[in-house]
Design a protein around this motif. Structure first.
Motif, PDB file in Angstrom:
ATOM      1  N   LYS A 264      -2.896   8.018   3.817  1.00  0.00           N
ATOM      2  CA  LYS A 264      -3.807   7.046   3.226  1.00  0.00           C
ATOM      3  C   LYS A 264      -3.152   6.225   2.118  1.00  0.00           C
ATOM      4  O   LYS A 264      -3.378   5.022   1.996  1.00  0.00           O
ATOM      5  CB  LYS A 264      -5.061   7.747   2.702  1.00  0.00           C
ATOM      6  CG  LYS A 264      -5.942   8.324   3.804  1.00  0.00           C
ATOM      7  CD  LYS A 264      -7.229   8.900   3.247  1.00  0.00           C
ATOM      8  CE  LYS A 264      -8.130   9.404   4.378  1.00  0.00           C
ATOM      9  NZ  LYS A 264      -9.419   9.929   3.864  1.00  0.00           N
ATOM     10  N   GLU A 265      -2.349   6.887   1.299  1.00  0.00           N
ATOM     11  CA  GLU A 265      -1.671   6.159   0.225  1.00  0.00           C
ATOM     12  C   GLU A 265      -0.741   5.082   0.785  1.00  0.00           C
ATOM     13  O   GLU A 265      -0.662   3.970   0.251  1.00  0.00           O
ATOM     14  CB  GLU A 265      -0.870   7.118  -0.656  1.00  0.00           C
ATOM     15  CG  GLU A 265      -1.703   8.068  -1.500  1.00  0.00           C
ATOM     16  CD  GLU A 265      -2.170   9.291  -0.742  1.00  0.00           C
ATOM     17  OE1 GLU A 265      -2.813  10.160  -1.344  1.00  0.00           O
ATOM     18  OE2 GLU A 265      -1.891   9.382   0.480  1.00  0.00           O
ATOM     19  N   ASP A 266      -0.062   5.394   1.875  1.00  0.00           N
ATOM     20  CA  ASP A 266       0.878   4.433   2.465  1.00  0.00           C
ATOM     21  C   ASP A 266       0.142   3.281   3.151  1.00  0.00           C
ATOM     22  O   ASP A 266       0.589   2.133   3.100  1.00  0.00           O
ATOM     23  CB  ASP A 266       1.802   5.136   3.462  1.00  0.00           C
ATOM     24  CG  ASP A 266       2.756   6.113   2.782  1.00  0.00           C
ATOM     25  OD1 ASP A 266       2.849   6.070   1.538  1.00  0.00           O
ATOM     26  OD2 ASP A 266       3.388   6.916   3.491  1.00  0.00           O
ATOM     27  N   ILE A 267      -0.982   3.595   3.797  1.00  0.00           N
ATOM     28  CA  ILE A 267      -1.794   2.524   4.393  1.00  0.00           C
ATOM     29  C   ILE A 267      -2.298   1.590   3.299  1.00  0.00           C
ATOM     30  O   ILE A 267      -2.259   0.360   3.437  1.00  0.00           O
ATOM     31  CB  ILE A 267      -2.991   3.110   5.175  1.00  0.00           C
ATOM     32  CG1 ILE A 267      -2.543   3.578   6.553  1.00  0.00           C
ATOM     33  CG2 ILE A 267      -4.103   2.093   5.312  1.00  0.00           C
ATOM     34  CD1 ILE A 267      -2.328   2.451   7.556  1.00  0.00           C
ATOM     35  N   ALA A 268      -2.791   2.170   2.209  1.00  0.00           N
ATOM     36  CA  ALA A 268      -3.296   1.365   1.098  1.00  0.00           C
ATOM     37  C   ALA A 268      -2.193   0.486   0.529  1.00  0.00           C
ATOM     38  O   ALA A 268      -2.394  -0.715   0.284  1.00  0.00           O
ATOM     39  CB  ALA A 268      -3.875   2.264   0.009  1.00  0.00           C
ATOM     40  N   THR A 269      -1.013   1.074   0.328  1.00  0.00           N
ATOM     41  CA  THR A 269       0.109   0.304  -0.214  1.00  0.00           C
ATOM     42  C   THR A 269       0.506  -0.821   0.734  1.00  0.00           C
ATOM     43  O   THR A 269       0.691  -1.968   0.302  1.00  0.00           O
ATOM     44  CB  THR A 269       1.322   1.215  -0.454  1.00  0.00           C
ATOM     45  OG1 THR A 269       0.970   2.242  -1.376  1.00  0.00           O
ATOM     46  CG2 THR A 269       2.496   0.414  -1.019  1.00  0.00           C
ATOM     47  N   SER A 270       0.617  -0.530   2.006  1.00  0.00           N
ATOM     48  CA  SER A 270       1.027  -1.533   2.990  1.00  0.00           C
ATOM     49  C   SER A 270      -0.002  -2.661   3.070  1.00  0.00           C
ATOM     50  O   SER A 270       0.363  -3.840   3.175  1.00  0.00           O
ATOM     51  CB  SER A 270       1.210  -0.886   4.363  1.00  0.00           C
ATOM     52  OG  SER A 270       2.211   0.113   4.336  1.00  0.00           O
ATOM     53  N   PHE A 271      -1.297  -2.316   3.027  1.00  0.00           N
ATOM     54  CA  PHE A 271      -2.355  -3.328   3.073  1.00  0.00           C
ATOM     55  C   PHE A 271      -2.319  -4.215   1.840  1.00  0.00           C
ATOM     56  O   PHE A 271      -2.380  -5.447   1.940  1.00  0.00           O
ATOM     57  CB  PHE A 271      -3.723  -2.659   3.198  1.00  0.00           C
ATOM     58  CG  PHE A 271      -4.868  -3.591   2.895  1.00  0.00           C
ATOM     59  CD1 PHE A 271      -5.239  -4.566   3.798  1.00  0.00           C
ATOM     60  CD2 PHE A 271      -5.550  -3.494   1.677  1.00  0.00           C
ATOM     61  CE1 PHE A 271      -6.286  -5.445   3.502  1.00  0.00           C
ATOM     62  CE2 PHE A 271      -6.599  -4.357   1.382  1.00  0.00           C
ATOM     63  CZ  PHE A 271      -6.962  -5.335   2.297  1.00  0.00           C
ATOM     64  N   VAL A 272      -2.226  -3.609   0.671  1.00  0.00           N
ATOM     65  CA  VAL A 272      -2.236  -4.395  -0.566  1.00  0.00           C
ATOM     66  C   VAL A 272      -0.990  -5.270  -0.674  1.00  0.00           C
ATOM     67  O   VAL A 272      -1.072  -6.446  -1.052  1.00  0.00           O
ATOM     68  CB  VAL A 272      -2.371  -3.469  -1.795  1.00  0.00           C
ATOM     69  CG1 VAL A 272      -2.205  -4.272  -3.094  1.00  0.00           C
ATOM     70  CG2 VAL A 272      -3.732  -2.776  -1.788  1.00  0.00           C
ATOM     71  N   VAL A 273       0.166  -4.712  -0.330  1.00  0.00           N
ATOM     72  CA  VAL A 273       1.397  -5.505  -0.380  1.00  0.00           C
ATOM     73  C   VAL A 273       1.296  -6.708   0.550  1.00  0.00           C
ATOM     74  O   VAL A 273       1.672  -7.832   0.188  1.00  0.00           O
ATOM     75  CB  VAL A 273       2.619  -4.639  -0.023  1.00  0.00           C
ATOM     76  CG1 VAL A 273       3.852  -5.513   0.203  1.00  0.00           C
ATOM     77  CG2 VAL A 273       2.898  -3.635  -1.140  1.00  0.00           C
ATOM     78  N   ALA A 274       0.775  -6.507   1.769  1.00  0.00           N
ATOM     79  CA  ALA A 274       0.621  -7.612   2.717  1.00  0.00           C
ATOM     80  C   ALA A 274      -0.355  -8.659   2.187  1.00  0.00           C
ATOM     81  O   ALA A 274      -0.088  -9.868   2.244  1.00  0.00           O
ATOM     82  CB  ALA A 274       0.146  -7.080   4.066  1.00  0.00           C
ATOM     83  N   SER A 275      -1.485  -8.208   1.648  1.00  0.00           N
ATOM     84  CA  SER A 275      -2.497  -9.128   1.113  1.00  0.00           C
ATOM     85  C   SER A 275      -1.959  -9.940  -0.051  1.00  0.00           C
ATOM     86  O   SER A 275      -2.118 -11.169  -0.107  1.00  0.00           O
ATOM     87  CB  SER A 275      -3.727  -8.338   0.651  1.00  0.00           C
ATOM     88  OG  SER A 275      -4.294  -7.599   1.697  1.00  0.00           O
ATOM     89  N   MET A 276      -1.314  -9.242  -0.981  1.00  0.00           N
ATOM     90  CA  MET A 276      -0.803  -9.924  -2.159  1.00  0.00           C
ATOM     91  C   MET A 276       0.364 -10.849  -1.821  1.00  0.00           C
ATOM     92  O   MET A 276       0.573 -11.871  -2.466  1.00  0.00           O
ATOM     93  CB  MET A 276      -0.375  -8.907  -3.217  1.00  0.00           C
ATOM     94  CG  MET A 276      -1.505  -8.022  -3.719  1.00  0.00           C
ATOM     95  SD  MET A 276      -2.956  -8.917  -4.327  1.00  0.00           S
ATOM     96  CE  MET A 276      -4.172  -8.497  -3.065  1.00  0.00           C
ATOM     97  N   ASP A 277       1.102 -10.493  -0.760  1.00  0.00           N
ATOM     98  CA  ASP A 277       2.188 -11.353  -0.295  1.00  0.00           C
ATOM     99  C   ASP A 277       1.628 -12.695   0.173  1.00  0.00           C
ATOM    100  O   ASP A 277       2.174 -13.762  -0.132  1.00  0.00           O
ATOM    101  CB  ASP A 277       2.936 -10.656   0.854  1.00  0.00           C
ATOM    102  CG  ASP A 277       4.311 -11.250   1.099  1.00  0.00           C
ATOM    103  OD1 ASP A 277       4.755 -12.086   0.295  1.00  0.00           O
ATOM    104  OD2 ASP A 277       4.955 -10.865   2.094  1.00  0.00           O
ATOM    105  N   VAL A 278       0.519 -12.650   0.920  1.00  0.00           N
ATOM    106  CA  VAL A 278      -0.128 -13.876   1.391  1.00  0.00           C
ATOM    107  C   VAL A 278      -0.623 -14.711   0.208  1.00  0.00           C
ATOM    108  O   VAL A 278      -0.360 -15.925   0.126  1.00  0.00           O
ATOM    109  CB  VAL A 278      -1.303 -13.549   2.334  1.00  0.00           C
ATOM    110  CG1 VAL A 278      -2.097 -14.812   2.654  1.00  0.00           C
ATOM    111  CG2 VAL A 278      -0.800 -12.899   3.620  1.00  0.00           C
ATOM    112  N   LEU A 279      -1.344 -14.082  -0.713  1.00  0.00           N
ATOM    113  CA  LEU A 279      -1.876 -14.806  -1.869  1.00  0.00           C
ATOM    114  C   LEU A 279      -0.758 -15.418  -2.699  1.00  0.00           C
ATOM    115  O   LEU A 279      -0.829 -16.593  -3.094  1.00  0.00           O
ATOM    116  CB  LEU A 279      -2.712 -13.859  -2.741  1.00  0.00           C
ATOM    117  CG  LEU A 279      -3.980 -13.264  -2.118  1.00  0.00           C
ATOM    118  CD1 LEU A 279      -4.626 -12.281  -3.101  1.00  0.00           C
ATOM    119  CD2 LEU A 279      -4.971 -14.355  -1.748  1.00  0.00           C
ATOM    120  N   SER A 280       0.267 -14.630  -2.970  1.00  0.00           N
ATOM    121  CA  SER A 280       1.361 -15.094  -3.819  1.00  0.00           C
ATOM    122  C   SER A 280       2.137 -16.239  -3.166  1.00  0.00           C
ATOM    123  O   SER A 280       2.486 -17.223  -3.827  1.00  0.00           O
ATOM    124  CB  SER A 280       2.316 -13.939  -4.131  1.00  0.00           C
ATOM    125  OG  SER A 280       1.646 -12.873  -4.755  1.00  0.00           O
TER     126      SER A 280
END
Length: 338
Positions: A231-247
Motif C-alpha cells: 500500500k505504501e508503494d502504491i500510494a507513493t507511485s500514485f502521488v509521484v505520478a499525480s504531482m509530476d503531471v501538476l508540476s
C-alpha cells in the motif's frame, strides 16, 4: 485586537461550517471551522442532506465563536461576506441565509463571494505579497485548474480537469486501498513511506494545460487487482505520478507566460511532494507561494480576503443575489487547450 476595518466572513459550500473576522489588509483576527468529517465518514463521502442540516445546527454557534474570539461587536463590522457558489445547494443556502439575516439585523452591507476566488486569496492570509502577473494552481477535492492573472481579478483559465479533480482521485485511490473517508491525507502520509516502483501513467502530461486523472485512477485499480500490492508503494507511485503531471504543466505555464508569482492553493497544496517539486528551483527565480496548512482547505478567512477586495473594488452586492451551485471563476478569457 485589530487595527483596520473588519468584516465577518462565512463559508459553507460543502461540509465545513466556517466563520472568520478579517481585516481589510487580509489579516485574520479570528477563524473558526467546524468539521463534519465524523458525520460523513461512515458513508464514504459527503452526504448533501446531512451536510446542509449540520450547517443549520452549528451556524449560529460558529459565527458567535468567531466574533467572541476576535473580541469585536457587530457594530464594528464594515460588512458580511459569504460564499454564494460553487458548492452543494443546501450547504450554500445555509450560509447565505445566515449572512443575509445578519446583514438585515445589523444593517450591514452584503458581499457575495465566489468560493474559487476565495481559494486564490488564501495564500495571502499569512502576509505573503502576490506580485502580478501571477499564475495560480488550484488543486482541491472539487477543482483542478491553472489560472493566469494579468492583474488582480482579471483571470484567464488555461486548463482544468476533464474528469476527476485531483483531490477526488486521491479519495478514490484511498477507497480502493480500503481506507475510510477522507482518504486523501492518508495517501499523502503513506506516500512519504513507500517507493515509486509501480509504472503508472501520466495522463495528458505533455498535452496543453487540461488535466485527466481517471486513467491514472484506473491504472492504480489494475495494480491492486493483481494482488500482493504494498500500500505504501502504491500510494507513493500514485502521488509521484499525480504531482509530476501538476508540476510539469505548471512549469510549462510559467515558461510561456512569465509570471512574477506562482501561487498553489487548495487542499492538495498540502502535499509535501508537490511542495518539494515546486520549490526545488525548477520554476526559476519566480516567487512561489503556498498558503499555510490551516488555510489550504475550506475556511472563511479566505472568503473574507476575497470579500474585502470585492467590497473595495465593486462595493456591496445586491441583497437578492441567489445561491449559485455551479458558479465559475469570473474569467477575462478562456484559452483553448491543445
Amino acid at each position: 485586537m485589530y487595527k483596520g476595518q473588519i468584516l465577518l466572513a462565512i463559508e459553507s459550500s460543502c461540509d465545513e461550517t466556517a466563520a472568520a473576522i478579517v481585516q481589510d489588509d487580509f489579516t485574520v483576527v479570528s477563524s473558526v471551522v467546524s468539521s463534519q468529517i465524523a458525520l460523513h465518514a461512515k458513508w464514504g463521502g459527503v452526504v448533501p442532506g446531512i451536510a446542509s442540516r449540520q450547517h443549520v445546527i452549528v451556524m449560529n454557534s460558529v459565527i458567535k465563536e468567531a466574533i467572541e474570539k476576535a473580541d469585536v461587536t457587530p457594530e464594528e463590522l464594515s460588512a458580511v461576506a459569504v460564499t454564494v457558489g460553487p458548492g452543494l445547494p443546501g450547504s450554500l443556502a445555509a450560509g447565505i441565509s445566515a449572512a443575509k439575516a445578519l446583514c438585515l439585523a445589523w444593517e450591514k452591507p452584503f458581499v457575495a463571494v465566489n468560493h474559487l476566488e476565495g481559494h486564490l486569496f488564501s495564500a495571502e492570509l499569512d502576509g505573503a505579497q502576490v506580485e502580478f502577473p501571477a499564475m495560480y494552481l488550484l488543486v482541491s477535492g472539487g477543482h483542478c485548474m491553472i489560472v493566469y492573472a494579468s492583474e488582480r481579478g482579471r483571470y484567464t483559465l488555461l486548463g482544468t480537469t476533464r474528469d476527476d479533480s485531483i483531490g477526488e482521485a486521491y479519495d478514490k485511490v484511498a477507497r480502493e486501498l480500503g481506507f475510510e473517508y477522507p482518504g486523501g491525507p492518508i495517501i499523502d502520509k503513506l506516500s512519504l513511506q513507500g517507493k515509486d516502483r509501480y509504472q503508472l501513467p501520466r495522463p495528458m502530461m505533455e498535452r496543453g494545460y487540461d488535466f485527466s486523472f481517471s486513467g491514472l485512477k484506473s491504472a492504480v485499480r489494475r495494480e491492486i487487482d493483481k494482488g500482493n500490492v504494498v500500500k505504501e508503494d502504491i500510494a507513493t507511485s500514485f502521488v509521484v505520478a499525480s504531482m509530476d503531471v501538476l508540476s510539469t504543466k505548471l512549469r510549462k505555464a510559467v515558461s510561456e507566460y512569465h509570471p512574477n508569482s506562482v501561487i498553489v492553493v487548495g487542499g492538495v497544496s498540502k502535499s509535501p511532494i508537490l511542495r518539494s517539486n515546486l520549490t526545488d528551483g525548477s520554476l526559476g527565480k519566480v516567487k512561489v507561494i503556498f498558503p499555510s496548512l490551516k488555510y489550504s482547505t475550506d475556511n472563511a478567512a479566505m472568503i473574507g480576503a476575497a470579500g474585502w477586495w470585492q467590497f473595495k473594488t465593486y462595493g456591496a452586492s445586491e441583497d437578492n443575489v441567489p445561491m449559485m451551485s455551479n458558479l465559475s471563476l469570473p474569467l477575462a478569457e478562456r484559452k483553448d487547450d491543445d
